[in-house]
Design a protein around this motif. Sequence first.
Motif, PDB file in Angstrom:
ATOM      1  N   ALA A   2       0.865  -1.179   0.000  1.00 48.33           N
ATOM      2  CA  ALA A   2       0.000   0.000   0.000  1.00 48.33           C
ATOM      3  C   ALA A   2       0.900   1.227   0.000  1.00 48.33           C
ATOM      4  CB  ALA A   2      -0.875  -0.005   1.242  1.00 48.33           C
ATOM      5  N   TYR A   3       0.301   2.373  -0.139  1.00 50.35           N
ATOM      6  CA  TYR A   3       1.085   3.591  -0.002  1.00 50.35           C
ATOM      7  C   TYR A   3       0.953   4.124   1.430  1.00 50.35           C
ATOM      8  CZ  TYR A   3       2.704   3.982  -4.739  1.00 50.35           C
ATOM      9  OH  TYR A   3       3.383   3.757  -5.901  1.00 50.35           O
ATOM     10  N   LYS A   4       1.942   4.910   1.823  1.00 49.95           N
ATOM     11  CA  LYS A   4       1.865   5.548   3.137  1.00 49.95           C
ATOM     12  C   LYS A   4       2.364   6.991   3.015  1.00 49.95           C
ATOM     13  CE  LYS A   4       6.445   4.105   4.701  1.00 49.95           C
ATOM     14  NZ  LYS A   4       7.240   3.328   5.646  1.00 49.95           N
ATOM     15  N   VAL A  23     -11.104   6.320  -1.259  1.00 54.32           N
ATOM     16  CA  VAL A  23     -11.353   7.011  -0.003  1.00 54.32           C
ATOM     17  C   VAL A  23     -10.498   6.411   1.120  1.00 54.32           C
ATOM     18  CG1 VAL A  23     -13.170   8.153   1.308  1.00 54.32           C
ATOM     19  CG2 VAL A  23     -13.732   7.033  -0.828  1.00 54.32           C
ATOM     20  N   ALA A  24      -9.234   6.167   0.781  1.00 53.75           N
ATOM     21  CA  ALA A  24      -8.341   5.533   1.756  1.00 53.75           C
ATOM     22  C   ALA A  24      -7.632   6.559   2.625  1.00 53.75           C
ATOM     23  CB  ALA A  24      -7.308   4.683   1.010  1.00 53.75           C
ATOM     24  N   ILE A  25      -7.765   7.832   2.288  1.00 50.30           N
ATOM     25  CA  ILE A  25      -6.970   8.850   2.989  1.00 50.30           C
ATOM     26  C   ILE A  25      -7.862   9.714   3.874  1.00 50.30           C
ATOM     27  CG2 ILE A  25      -5.291  10.730   2.683  1.00 50.30           C
ATOM     28  CD1 ILE A  25      -4.704   9.604  -0.095  1.00 50.30           C
ATOM     29  N   SER A  26      -7.389   9.968   5.081  1.00 48.95           N
ATOM     30  CA  SER A  26      -8.165  10.829   5.974  1.00 48.95           C
ATOM     31  C   SER A  26      -7.214  11.575   6.899  1.00 48.95           C
ATOM     32  CB  SER A  26      -9.147   9.992   6.794  1.00 48.95           C
ATOM     33  OG  SER A  26      -8.408   9.066   7.570  1.00 48.95           O
ATOM     34  N   VAL A  33      -3.320  10.443   6.689  1.00 46.60           N
ATOM     35  CA  VAL A  33      -2.834   9.059   6.721  1.00 46.60           C
ATOM     36  C   VAL A  33      -3.603   8.217   5.710  1.00 46.60           C
ATOM     37  CG1 VAL A  33      -2.043   9.058   9.114  1.00 46.60           C
ATOM     38  CG2 VAL A  33      -4.428   8.528   8.599  1.00 46.60           C
ATOM     39  N   ILE A  34      -2.921   7.164   5.230  1.00 46.86           N
ATOM     40  CA  ILE A  34      -3.550   6.241   4.282  1.00 46.86           C
ATOM     41  C   ILE A  34      -3.932   4.966   5.030  1.00 46.86           C
ATOM     42  CG2 ILE A  34      -3.129   4.800   2.255  1.00 46.86           C
ATOM     43  CD1 ILE A  34      -1.228   7.033   1.245  1.00 46.86           C
ATOM     44  N   ASN A  35      -5.125   4.539   4.832  1.00 48.52           N
ATOM     45  CA  ASN A  35      -5.568   3.278   5.411  1.00 48.52           C
ATOM     46  C   ASN A  35      -5.110   2.149   4.479  1.00 48.52           C
ATOM     47  OD1 ASN A  35      -6.916   0.980   6.139  1.00 48.52           O
ATOM     48  ND2 ASN A  35      -8.895   2.016   6.489  1.00 48.52           N
ATOM     49  N   GLU A  41      -3.219   1.014  -4.395  1.00 52.79           N
ATOM     50  CA  GLU A  41      -2.142   1.595  -5.207  1.00 52.79           C
ATOM     51  C   GLU A  41      -2.716   2.186  -6.496  1.00 52.79           C
ATOM     52  OE1 GLU A  41       0.789  -1.547  -5.698  1.00 52.79           O
ATOM     53  OE2 GLU A  41       0.267  -2.275  -3.708  1.00 52.79           O
ATOM     54  N   CYS A  42      -3.981   2.462  -6.442  1.00 51.44           N
ATOM     55  CA  CYS A  42      -4.715   3.013  -7.592  1.00 51.44           C
ATOM     56  C   CYS A  42      -4.864   2.008  -8.742  1.00 51.44           C
ATOM     57  CB  CYS A  42      -4.113   4.318  -8.091  1.00 51.44           C
ATOM     58  SG  CYS A  42      -4.544   5.723  -7.053  1.00 51.44           S
ATOM     59  N   ILE A  43      -4.435   0.760  -8.520  1.00 52.65           N
ATOM     60  CA  ILE A  43      -4.553  -0.245  -9.581  1.00 52.65           C
ATOM     61  C   ILE A  43      -6.031  -0.429  -9.930  1.00 52.65           C
ATOM     62  CG2 ILE A  43      -4.243  -2.710 -10.083  1.00 52.65           C
ATOM     63  CD1 ILE A  43      -1.624  -2.450  -8.367  1.00 52.65           C
ATOM     64  N   PRO A  49      -0.404   6.302  -8.997  1.00 50.22           N
ATOM     65  CA  PRO A  49      -1.046   6.610  -7.712  1.00 50.22           C
ATOM     66  C   PRO A  49      -1.392   8.088  -7.644  1.00 50.22           C
ATOM     67  CG  PRO A  49       0.990   5.368  -7.392  1.00 50.22           C
ATOM     68  CD  PRO A  49       0.933   5.740  -8.836  1.00 50.22           C
ATOM     69  N   GLN A  50      -2.636   8.385  -7.389  1.00 44.46           N
ATOM     70  CA  GLN A  50      -3.098   9.769  -7.400  1.00 44.46           C
ATOM     71  C   GLN A  50      -2.478  10.586  -6.280  1.00 44.46           C
ATOM     72  OE1 GLN A  50      -5.518  10.960  -9.987  1.00 44.46           O
ATOM     73  NE2 GLN A  50      -4.195   9.272 -10.613  1.00 44.46           N
ATOM     74  N   CYS A  51      -2.314   9.966  -5.125  1.00 52.13           N
ATOM     75  CA  CYS A  51      -1.745  10.729  -4.010  1.00 52.13           C
ATOM     76  C   CYS A  51      -0.321  11.181  -4.342  1.00 52.13           C
ATOM     77  CB  CYS A  51      -1.786   9.923  -2.718  1.00 52.13           C
ATOM     78  SG  CYS A  51      -1.077   8.276  -2.851  1.00 52.13           S
TER      79      CYS A  51
HETATM   80  S1  SF4 Z   1      -4.604   7.541  -4.119  1.00 51.51           S
HETATM   81 FE1  SF4 Z   1      -4.203   5.484  -4.835  1.00 51.51          FE
HETATM   82  S2  SF4 Z   1      -2.171   5.011  -4.034  1.00 51.51           S
HETATM   83 FE2  SF4 Z   1      -2.896   6.792  -2.924  1.00 51.51          FE
HETATM   84  S3  SF4 Z   1      -3.893   5.981  -1.083  1.00 51.51           S
HETATM   85 FE3  SF4 Z   1      -5.499   6.180  -2.600  1.00 51.51          FE
HETATM   86  S4  SF4 Z   1      -5.540   4.166  -3.603  1.00 51.51           S
HETATM   87 FE4  SF4 Z   1      -3.627   4.299  -2.487  1.00 51.51          FE
END
Ligand code: SF4
Lengths: 74, 520
Positions: A2-4, A23-26, A33-35, A41-43, A49-51
Amino acid sequence: MAYKIVASQCTSCSACEAECPNVAISEKNGTFVINPKKCTECIGHFDIPQCVAVCPVDDTCIIDTSYPRYQAPA
Amino acid sequence: MDGLVERNVEAAKEDPRSLDEVMQEIAEHKGCGTKGGSGKASCGTGAGQGDMPAEIWEKVKNHPCYSEEAHHHYARMHVAVAPACNIQCNYCNRKYDCANESRPGVVSEKLTPEQAAKKVLAVASTIPQMTVLGIAGPGDPLANPAKTFKTFELISQTAPDIKLCLSTNGLALPEHVDTIQKFNVDHVTITINMVDPEIGAKIYPWIFYNHRRIEGVEAARILSEHQLRGLEMLTERGILCKINSVMIPGINDKHLVEVNKAVKSRGAFLHNIMPLISAPEHGTVFGLTGQRGPTAQELKALQDDCEGEMNMMRHCRQCRADAVGLLGEDRSSEFTTDKIMQMDVKYDLDTRKAYQEKVEGERQAKVEAKQAELATMAGEMSDIKILVAVATKGSGRINEHFGHAKEFQIYELSTSGAKFVGHRRVDLYCQGGFGDEASLETVIRAINDCAAVFVAKIGGCPKNDLLKAGIEPVDQYAMEFIEQSAISYFKDYLQRVKSGEIEHVTRGDADIRQGALINA
Ligand code: SF4
Ligand code: SF4
Ligand code: SF4
C-alpha cells in the motif's frame, strides 16, 4: 503493498484526500494518513497513484513495503 | 444611494472613460472626462457600451481590494478553507499560504466551511466596515470546490449584503464558471503570469490535470489555455475579473506587457502586478535559487508601461490570507477559531447600513476638500513630479505616528494633483517606544525615492536621520486629509524651488520589503 504518507513532510494540504479513488486517505491529528486496507495503489483506477501525483512535497506519499503487493481481484 | 452617486452614474453612462477615471470622478463629484477607451466589458468602455462603467462602479466602489480609496473605509477578509492545490508554482512553499494572493512565509488558520461562515459573521458584526469576503489560498479554491462553495452558501444565507470573491490559478476555472455564477460571486481573481508556455515552464514545474501530473511546457500550455478560457467565460457572463501577475525579473517582467494585452482584450477589468517576494528562508524554489524580486522602481516602471493599456492596481498589499481589518491593520488575533466558536453572533444588517452611510459622508467630505485644494493650484505650470510617503491608519487622513507605521502609502505629486502609486511595507520601527536604529534604516530604504514623509507625529531622532537622508519629515498636516495636504505641500514645494530655497533633486530607488508582514 500500500502507499503511506511520511507524516513529517505532509503539509496537511488535503489534496490527496479528494483524489484517492478508494477514499483511503483521511486526516488524523493534523496530518493525513492512508488506510492500508483500503489502498489499492490506484490499480484498476489510474495509471499512477493519485496521491503521489498530486502531493506538493516530493517523496511524501511512498510505497509501504511492509504490506504485500496489491492484487486486483480476478 | 444618494443623489450624488445616481447623477454621476447617469453621467458615466454617457461618456467613455476608464474605470479608474470613472471611480475617481464619481468619488470626486466631478464632470466628464474625455479620454476614450476600448475593449469589451473592461476598464475602458467605448461609446455605445456606456452602461458598463456604472455597473462596474456599483460593484467595486466599496471594494477594498479594488479601490485604494475604498480601502481606507472598508475592509475585506479572507478565509482559508481550501488548502489543496492542483498546480505547483516556483514561488510557493505550501507549508504557507498561496503566494498568488497572499505573501509567502505566512500561515493562515485553516477552517472548515462552518467555522469560516461563523467567523465571517462574527467579524462582520464587530467590524461594520467588513464588506467583502474572499476565498484565496493557501491552495486553490477551485481545487476544493465542495468546501469553497459550501462556505459561500452558508454566508449568502445569513449575510446577503457581503460580497463574495475568490482567487484561483485558473486551471479548474472553466468547469466551475456556472457554479460561480450561481452563487452570485461578483469578483474572481485569476493569477496569470504568462501567456507563453515556454515562459510558463520556468514558473510552473507541474500541474495535476486529468488524474495525471503533467510537467514542463505542456503543463504551462494547458494552464494558460484554461486561464484565458475561464477569463472569457466569466466576462461573457458579466462577472468581474481581476488579473494578478507576479513580476519575476528575468523571467516574465518584459512579458507581462503581453499578458496585460491578452487579459485586457478578454475583458479583465483590472490588472494587478505584484512583486515577487522571495527569500531563501521561505523554502520556495525561487527563494532557493536566489531569484530576486523587483525593486520599487522596476515595479512602478512596469505598472506605468501597462497603465496606458488598462487600469493598474497599485495598492495590493499581498495581505496574509486570513487578515482582518482596514489597510495594513490586522485584527485577526481577535477572531481565532477558539474565540469565534464561543461568540454569540447576532448579524444586524441595519447597524451595518447606518455605519456605512456615515462612512459615505466622510468620503464625500474628503473628496470635496481635495477638489477645493486642487482648484488653488490651477495655473501652476511645472514638470516637477515628486513622491511622498504618508503614514495613515485609514479614513484618508494623515493619522499615524511615524514610529507606528507598518506601511507607508506613496503618492505622486504633480501639478495635476496627488495620485496614489503604491505602498511600502516596513518593519515596525518603534518597538515599545524605543526607536531602533537598524529598522529606521529599513524605513529610509523603503521610502528612499520620496521627497517627504507625512506623519501625525515624529520624534526628534528619526527626524534628523530622515533629513540627513534627504527626506523631509512633515507633521504640520497631522490628522488632515491626505490628498488635500499633499497638494498643499506640493504648491509650497514648487514655491520653494522657484525662490531657490530648496533644490529639486531626482531621488534614487527604494527597496521592496522581503518577508512576511509582522505576525500580528
Ligand atoms: S490515491 Fe491510490 S495510491 Fe494513494 S492511497 Fe489512494 S488508492 Fe492508495
Ligand atoms: S497531498 Fe501530500 S502534503 Fe498534502 S495532505 Fe496529502 S500527503 Fe500531505
Ligand atoms: S496556486 Fe497558490 S497554492 Fe498553488 S502552488 Fe501556486 S502559489 Fe502555491
